[in-house]
Design an enzyme around this catalytic site. Sequence first.
Site, mmCIF file in Angstrom:
data_model
loop_
_atom_site.group_PDB
_atom_site.id
_atom_site.type_symbol
_atom_site.label_atom_id
_atom_site.label_comp_id
_atom_site.label_asym_id
_atom_site.label_seq_id
_atom_site.Cartn_x
_atom_site.Cartn_y
_atom_site.Cartn_z
ATOM 1 C CE LYS A 21 -2.199 -0.570 3.916
ATOM 2 N NZ LYS A 21 -1.724 -1.861 4.430
ATOM 3 N NE ARG A 133 7.255 -3.093 6.199
ATOM 4 C CZ ARG A 133 5.958 -2.810 6.260
ATOM 5 N NH1 ARG A 133 5.307 -2.409 5.186
ATOM 6 N NH2 ARG A 133 5.300 -2.977 7.386
ATOM 7 N NE ARG A 171 1.915 -4.436 11.587
ATOM 8 C CZ ARG A 171 2.892 -4.337 10.697
ATOM 9 N NH1 ARG A 171 4.019 -5.003 10.852
ATOM 10 N NH2 ARG A 171 2.745 -3.581 9.647
HETATM 11 P P1 AMP Z 1 0.872 0.859 9.097
HETATM 12 O O1 AMP Z 1 2.124 1.588 8.810
HETATM 13 O O2 AMP Z 1 -0.305 1.347 8.279
HETATM 14 O O3 AMP Z 1 1.026 -0.641 9.046
HETATM 15 O O4 AMP Z 1 0.473 1.211 10.627
HETATM 16 C C1 AMP Z 1 1.328 0.830 11.682
HETATM 17 C C2 AMP Z 1 0.541 0.783 12.982
HETATM 18 O O5 AMP Z 1 -0.017 2.085 13.262
HETATM 19 C C3 AMP Z 1 -0.656 -0.151 12.988
HETATM 20 O O6 AMP Z 1 -0.288 -1.492 13.279
HETATM 21 C C4 AMP Z 1 -1.512 0.461 14.083
HETATM 22 O O7 AMP Z 1 -1.004 0.159 15.363
HETATM 23 C C5 AMP Z 1 -1.310 1.955 13.844
HETATM 24 N N1 AMP Z 1 -2.313 2.515 12.893
HETATM 25 C C6 AMP Z 1 -2.069 3.077 11.671
HETATM 26 N N2 AMP Z 1 -3.215 3.487 11.086
HETATM 27 C C7 AMP Z 1 -4.196 3.176 11.951
HETATM 28 C C8 AMP Z 1 -5.632 3.325 11.919
HETATM 29 N N3 AMP Z 1 -6.267 3.866 10.871
HETATM 30 N N4 AMP Z 1 -6.331 2.871 13.005
HETATM 31 C C9 AMP Z 1 -5.714 2.332 14.074
HETATM 32 N N5 AMP Z 1 -4.395 2.153 14.159
HETATM 33 C C10 AMP Z 1 -3.625 2.566 13.112
#
Ligand code: AMP
Length: 220
Positions: A21, A133, A171
């Site tokens: 993404k 990664r 996750r």
């Molecule tokens: P990502 O980089 O999108 O994988 O986000 C890393 C972490 O940030 C996630 O595992 C969540 O802990 C938190 N996070 C990011 N976006 C959100 C969201 N929209 N709602 C809740 N937690 C989020």
Amino acid sequence: MSAGTNGVVRLVMLGPPGAGKGTQAERFAKARGIPRVSTGDILREAVQAGTEMGRAAREVMDAGRLVGDEIMIGIVTERLSRPDTRAGFVLEGFPRTVAQAEALDAMLDDTAPLVVVDIEVAEDVLVKRLQIRRICGACGWTAPPGTKVCAKCGGALVQRTDDNEAVVRERLSVYARSTQSILDFYHRRNTFRSVDGDQTEGGVAADLSAAVASVLGGSR
Ligand code: AMP
């Protein structure tokens, strides 16, 4: 490069952690000259800056769980109220819950549709991708495989603290449990599309562009 109503592209990228993404959102946003809004990046910046929000989010992020809806909706409401998003935006990592998806609808006027694209990748591919990664320890840039130092600032590459195997599995299961419900929220809309994420970066980018074009019409 005309696109949709008034040329505005409002794109939400869905997909599990490791689906690509971030890479695709950055590439698409750059090509269209619109901002990429990544809630994961905004949170990681807050963690690095040591703000109150960052300190509160860190523990939740390191456990692979979701930060509360109220905080997340506040972050995105503020970001999407800035003038640079009037020409459109690519939203990545948000929404992750139905409450967030409903709040997003409420934030937007109806001058342009919300295009929602889901990037699909099988779980065993995701686990492998996330374990290799690397991001820049200084600026947070996600490095393509094989990169040795950060191409943006020259910083050393490190593993994200939430990319170790146990947290990755958590996750992915959080994604399967809660985020999956937003697919149900969106998939009946005629602005929803799926793209196969298990192909080259260029292949996914081409399919993503075609998916957006098929919603908004016009040539690109
Ligand atoms: P990502 O980089 O999108 O994988 O986000 C890393 C972490 O940030 C996630 O595992 C969540 O802990 C938190 N996070 C990011 N976006 C959100 C969201 N929209 N709602 C809740 N937690 C989020």
